[in-house]
Design a protein around this motif. Structure first.
Motif, PDB file in Angstrom:
ATOM      1  N   ALA A  42       0.832  -1.200   0.000  1.00  0.00           N
ATOM      2  CA  ALA A  42       0.000   0.000   0.000  1.00  0.00           C
ATOM      3  C   ALA A  42       0.869   1.252   0.000  1.00  0.00           C
ATOM      4  CB  ALA A  42      -0.931  -0.004   1.210  1.00  0.00           C
ATOM      5  N   ALA A  43       1.983   1.205   0.707  1.00  0.00           N
ATOM      6  CA  ALA A  43       2.866   2.377   0.790  1.00  0.00           C
ATOM      7  C   ALA A  43       3.442   2.756  -0.564  1.00  0.00           C
ATOM      8  CB  ALA A  43       3.991   2.110   1.789  1.00  0.00           C
ATOM      9  N   THR A  44       3.679   1.763  -1.425  1.00  0.00           N
ATOM     10  CA  THR A  44       4.259   2.043  -2.740  1.00  0.00           C
ATOM     11  C   THR A  44       3.244   1.954  -3.875  1.00  0.00           C
ATOM     12  OG1 THR A  44       4.924  -0.276  -2.930  1.00  0.00           O
ATOM     13  CG2 THR A  44       6.569   1.265  -2.067  1.00  0.00           C
ATOM     14  N   ASN A  45       1.963   1.740  -3.528  1.00  0.00           N
ATOM     15  CA  ASN A  45       0.928   1.525  -4.542  1.00  0.00           C
ATOM     16  C   ASN A  45       1.366   0.447  -5.529  1.00  0.00           C
ATOM     17  OD1 ASN A  45      -1.529   1.849  -5.868  1.00  0.00           O
ATOM     18  ND2 ASN A  45      -0.728   3.418  -7.241  1.00  0.00           N
ATOM     19  N   ALA A  46       1.704  -0.714  -4.974  1.00  0.00           N
ATOM     20  CA  ALA A  46       2.211  -1.826  -5.779  1.00  0.00           C
ATOM     21  C   ALA A  46       1.173  -2.292  -6.797  1.00  0.00           C
ATOM     22  CB  ALA A  46       2.589  -2.989  -4.853  1.00  0.00           C
ATOM     23  N   SER A  47       1.678  -2.934  -7.845  1.00  0.00           N
ATOM     24  CA  SER A  47       0.770  -3.537  -8.828  1.00  0.00           C
ATOM     25  C   SER A  47       1.395  -4.841  -9.295  1.00  0.00           C
ATOM     26  CB  SER A  47       0.463  -2.575  -9.973  1.00  0.00           C
ATOM     27  OG  SER A  47       1.626  -2.053 -10.556  1.00  0.00           O
ATOM     28  N   GLY A  48       1.583  -5.017 -10.591  1.00  0.00           N
ATOM     29  CA  GLY A  48       2.200  -6.259 -11.064  1.00  0.00           C
ATOM     30  C   GLY A  48       1.413  -6.915 -12.168  1.00  0.00           C
ATOM     31  N   THR A  49       1.485  -8.240 -12.215  1.00  0.00           N
ATOM     32  CA  THR A  49       1.025  -8.973 -13.395  1.00  0.00           C
ATOM     33  C   THR A  49      -0.484  -8.969 -13.593  1.00  0.00           C
ATOM     34  OG1 THR A  49       0.979 -11.058 -12.160  1.00  0.00           O
ATOM     35  CG2 THR A  49       3.028 -10.505 -13.303  1.00  0.00           C
ATOM     36  N   THR A  50      -1.270  -8.804 -12.531  1.00  0.00           N
ATOM     37  CA  THR A  50      -2.731  -8.903 -12.658  1.00  0.00           C
ATOM     38  C   THR A  50      -3.417  -7.545 -12.797  1.00  0.00           C
ATOM     39  OG1 THR A  50      -2.974  -8.895 -10.253  1.00  0.00           O
ATOM     40  CG2 THR A  50      -2.819 -11.048 -11.333  1.00  0.00           C
ATOM     41  N   THR A  51      -2.642  -6.492 -12.903  1.00  0.00           N
ATOM     42  CA  THR A  51      -3.213  -5.147 -12.932  1.00  0.00           C
ATOM     43  C   THR A  51      -4.172  -4.932 -14.094  1.00  0.00           C
ATOM     44  OG1 THR A  51      -1.244  -4.261 -11.855  1.00  0.00           O
ATOM     45  CG2 THR A  51      -2.620  -2.692 -13.042  1.00  0.00           C
ATOM     46  N   VAL A  52      -3.888  -5.534 -15.224  1.00  0.00           N
ATOM     47  CA  VAL A  52      -4.686  -5.309 -16.430  1.00  0.00           C
ATOM     48  C   VAL A  52      -6.157  -5.653 -16.198  1.00  0.00           C
ATOM     49  CG1 VAL A  52      -4.146  -7.589 -17.394  1.00  0.00           C
ATOM     50  CG2 VAL A  52      -4.820  -5.736 -18.914  1.00  0.00           C
ATOM     51  N   LYS A  53      -6.446  -6.614 -15.337  1.00  0.00           N
ATOM     52  CA  LYS A  53      -7.840  -6.993 -15.068  1.00  0.00           C
ATOM     53  C   LYS A  53      -8.373  -6.410 -13.761  1.00  0.00           C
ATOM     54  CE  LYS A  53     -10.892 -11.045 -14.462  1.00  0.00           C
ATOM     55  NZ  LYS A  53     -11.918 -10.659 -15.449  1.00  0.00           N
ATOM     56  N   TYR A  54      -7.542  -6.443 -12.707  1.00  0.00           N
ATOM     57  CA  TYR A  54      -8.060  -6.143 -11.376  1.00  0.00           C
ATOM     58  C   TYR A  54      -7.646  -4.777 -10.825  1.00  0.00           C
ATOM     59  CZ  TYR A  54      -9.042 -11.162 -11.389  1.00  0.00           C
ATOM     60  OH  TYR A  54      -9.495 -12.415 -11.697  1.00  0.00           O
ATOM     61  N   GLU A 110       6.242 -19.072 -12.741  1.00  0.00           N
ATOM     62  CA  GLU A 110       7.490 -19.113 -11.971  1.00  0.00           C
ATOM     63  C   GLU A 110       8.653 -18.637 -12.831  1.00  0.00           C
ATOM     64  OE1 GLU A 110       7.977 -23.012 -10.403  1.00  0.00           O
ATOM     65  OE2 GLU A 110       6.361 -22.790  -8.926  1.00  0.00           O
ATOM     66  N   ALA A 111       8.655 -19.032 -14.094  1.00  0.00           N
ATOM     67  CA  ALA A 111       9.708 -18.571 -15.003  1.00  0.00           C
ATOM     68  C   ALA A 111       9.672 -17.054 -15.140  1.00  0.00           C
ATOM     69  CB  ALA A 111       9.539 -19.236 -16.368  1.00  0.00           C
ATOM     70  N   ARG A 112       8.459 -16.484 -15.222  1.00  0.00           N
ATOM     71  CA  ARG A 112       8.326 -15.020 -15.328  1.00  0.00           C
ATOM     72  C   ARG A 112       8.735 -14.332 -14.026  1.00  0.00           C
ATOM     73  NH1 ARG A 112       8.713 -10.634 -14.653  1.00  0.00           N
ATOM     74  NH2 ARG A 112       7.394  -8.854 -15.205  1.00  0.00           N
ATOM     75  N   HIS A 113       8.211 -14.819 -12.912  1.00  0.00           N
ATOM     76  CA  HIS A 113       8.504 -14.172 -11.625  1.00  0.00           C
ATOM     77  C   HIS A 113       9.965 -14.331 -11.222  1.00  0.00           C
ATOM     78  CE1 HIS A 113       4.603 -12.710 -10.767  1.00  0.00           C
ATOM     79  NE2 HIS A 113       4.036 -13.866 -10.482  1.00  0.00           N
ATOM     80  N   ASN A 114      10.605 -15.381 -11.683  1.00  0.00           N
ATOM     81  CA  ASN A 114      11.996 -15.633 -11.291  1.00  0.00           C
ATOM     82  C   ASN A 114      13.013 -15.019 -12.241  1.00  0.00           C
ATOM     83  OD1 ASN A 114      11.304 -17.088  -9.012  1.00  0.00           O
ATOM     84  ND2 ASN A 114      11.268 -19.054 -10.085  1.00  0.00           N
ATOM     85  N   LEU A 115      12.546 -14.170 -13.145  1.00  0.00           N
ATOM     86  CA  LEU A 115      13.475 -13.579 -14.115  1.00  0.00           C
ATOM     87  C   LEU A 115      14.583 -12.777 -13.446  1.00  0.00           C
ATOM     88  CD1 LEU A 115      11.529 -12.422 -17.295  1.00  0.00           C
ATOM     89  CD2 LEU A 115      13.595 -13.810 -17.182  1.00  0.00           C
ATOM     90  N   GLY A 125      21.363  -6.710 -20.161  1.00  0.00           N
ATOM     91  CA  GLY A 125      20.075  -6.723 -19.482  1.00  0.00           C
ATOM     92  C   GLY A 125      18.947  -7.193 -20.373  1.00  0.00           C
ATOM     93  N   GLY A 126      17.808  -7.426 -19.747  1.00  0.00           N
ATOM     94  CA  GLY A 126      16.613  -7.836 -20.470  1.00  0.00           C
ATOM     95  C   GLY A 126      15.472  -6.866 -20.218  1.00  0.00           C
ATOM     96  N   ILE A 127      14.437  -6.964 -21.030  1.00  0.00           N
ATOM     97  CA  ILE A 127      13.272  -6.095 -20.904  1.00  0.00           C
ATOM     98  C   ILE A 127      12.034  -6.956 -20.679  1.00  0.00           C
ATOM     99  CG2 ILE A 127      11.813  -4.379 -22.061  1.00  0.00           C
ATOM    100  CD1 ILE A 127      14.288  -3.500 -23.619  1.00  0.00           C
ATOM    101  N   VAL A 128      11.298  -6.616 -19.639  1.00  0.00           N
ATOM    102  CA  VAL A 128      10.033  -7.286 -19.339  1.00  0.00           C
ATOM    103  C   VAL A 128       8.995  -6.216 -19.049  1.00  0.00           C
ATOM    104  CG1 VAL A 128      11.148  -9.356 -18.430  1.00  0.00           C
ATOM    105  CG2 VAL A 128      10.573  -7.487 -16.877  1.00  0.00           C
ATOM    106  N   GLY A 129       7.733  -6.573 -19.244  1.00  0.00           N
ATOM    107  CA  GLY A 129       6.723  -5.548 -19.023  1.00  0.00           C
ATOM    108  C   GLY A 129       5.333  -6.075 -18.801  1.00  0.00           C
TER     109      GLY A 129
END
Length: 460
Positions: A145-157, A319-324, A367-371
């Motif tokens: 909440a302090a950082t207004n986190a988001s992540g992989t499910t933001t597009v729907k929720y 897991e492959a995505r989160h462990n990048l 480096g790599g790019i993810v989004g």
């Protein structure tokens, strides 16, 4: 040890148990850094409150002795948020980790700030519910909440701010307030939830959160689609969203990142720009969504798409995505990761990702790019030699170019990591005169600048 620190410790042990207050150097070292590349600095004292009243008492001591206070969850932040730039007292919320109430009929849960995302979802599963915000790390909900986190499910929720109905907050003078209620909507007063979520501990300490939760989907299907170019992949996402398909996750992983994922996770994914997708819904609706998505990605030159319908396959994919991040760290021992974070209108995303890749290569960086391409947010995962001044300067230049590209096209310097220390220099460029309004709010609520000073909105 400074006499002032002795006095503060004495004051704190009068209001807390002795074991709740420590000046142990090892404990202080654990609270002097986060997951970022920013230089560590130790707090003078670490306290472990057990209740809202404990936090209020600490803030009263802070005001009396004019010593800064830094709220601390798990230290998983990425822009130096919890580094005590002026020393002071770090409040570790790990003992305030109770799930207070699950109101399943209201789709709400009330928790203390030290509860982690995994801990909450384990309890919610018993009620057929889940909490949606998934930043990858098993962060505390107070920190999210302090950082207004988001992540992989933001597009729907949506992001963390969309899930917060109410916060219990201890203010700089020890006053305890609530910022909202349990109603689904309100037209009463100023929107304090929106103000405090994302404030990075600079306006108050969160001691209780009331959050929105959701029913676990009847069916979940995941997919992996590879494309010839990043532009093809991003344009496919735009078409999926325009078609109204209620996709739950859609992540872009570029070619170098797929290569690193294969090495670390022992997968054999095609080394091409790839979308990781996930669909939530009922069986009939999901089948239509999947079929429609297949047609759309085909129109955008998708080279290969594979679906995972069982739990094992879906877990392996995510897991492959989160462990990048760990994949890159493991692949470049001795180097430190620097993670950039910008967000743009989705129509500008393909150009921004291509610009970022060209910049990485022109500066001869690794480096790599993810989004989270469904909401226009992407990251560059850079592996840095922290003892190489030239490499560090190049990394700063890369970050600058990426941020400026985003700001010039109506974007933001940070979509989810927050400001902390690292993104402060872009605040005036992004917000203009509105930054002065933010400074006035900070001054009004924390006149002595004791709450996480030098973060987010500076008063110096």
């Amino acid at each position: 040890m400074k006499i002032s620190t002795v006095n503060i410790v004495e004051a704190l042990t009068k209001i807390l148990k002795n074991e709740q207050v420590t000046i142990n150097e090892t404990v202080r070292e654990l609270h002097g850094r986060d997951e970022s590349y920013h230089a560590a600095r130790l707090p003078d004292i670490v306290v472990f409150p057990e209740s809202t009243e404990d936090v209020s008492k600490v803030m009263i001591v802070s005001k009396e002795y004019q010593v800064p206070v830094i709220p601390f969850g798990l230290g998983s932040s990425l822009e130096g948020h919890v580094i005590p730039s002026k020393g002071g007292i770090t409040i570790d919320f790990s003992l305030m980790n109770k799930i207070i109430e699950v109101r399943e009929n209201d789709f709400l849960v009330k928790v203390q700030p030290g509860v982690t995302r995994t801990q909450l979802n384990k309890e919610l599963k018993k009620h057929g519910l889940f909490f949606t915000v998934d930043p990858g790390a098993d962060a505390t909900l107070g920190g999210m909440a302090a950082t207004n986190a988001s992540g992989t499910t933001t597009v729907k929720y949506g992001v963390m701010r969309d899930q917060v109905r109410d916060l219990e907050v201890v203010m700089a003078d020890g006053t305890i307030i609530h910022t909202g209620n349990m109603a689904a909507k309100s037209a009463s007063g100023l929107h304090l939830n929106g103000l405090f979520v994302g404030s990075e501990g600079t306006l108050g300490c969160f001691t209780e959160l009331t959050l929105r939760v959701y029913g676990i989907p009847e069916h979940v299907t995941a997919a992996r689609a590879s494309f010839a170019t990043v532009n093809d992949a991003v344009e496919a996402v735009v078409s999926i969203l325009q078609a109204g398909i209620p996709i739950a996750r859609v992540e872009l992983v570029d070619e170098p990142s797929i290569k690193q994922a294969n090495l670390y996770s022992e997968t054999n994914y095609k080394e091409k720009p790839t979308l990781f997708l996930e669909f939530h819904g009922n069986e009939a609706g999901l089948k239509q969504d999947v079929d429609f998505t297949k047609e759309i990605v085909k129109d955008h030159h998708c080279e290969d798409i594979e679906f995972e319908t069982d739990n094992a396959g879906r877990n392996r994919l995510w897991e492959a995505r989160h462990n990048l991040a760990y994949a890159f760290i493991h692949g470049y021992p001795g180097k430190k990761m620097m993670v950039t974070d910008v967000c743009l209108p989705i129509s500008e995303l393909a150009g921004a990702v291509e610009h970022a890749r060209e910049t990485v290569e022109s500066l001869d960086l690794t480096g790599g790019i993810v989004g989270h391409v469904g909401d226009g947010n992407f990251h560059v995962l850079l592996m840095m030699d922290m003892n190489n001044a030239e490499e560090l300067a190049k990394a700063d230049e890369l970050n600058e170019r990426i941020v400026m590209y985003a700001l010039e096209r109506g974007g933001t310097c940070t979509g989810e990591h927050g400001v902390g220390i690292g993104k402060q220099k872009y605040q005036e460029r992004e917000h203009g005169a509105a930054l002065l309004v933010m400074e006035k709010i900070k001054k009004a609520l924390d006149p002595d600048n004791l709450l996480n000073p030098n973060k987010n909105v500076k008063m110096d």
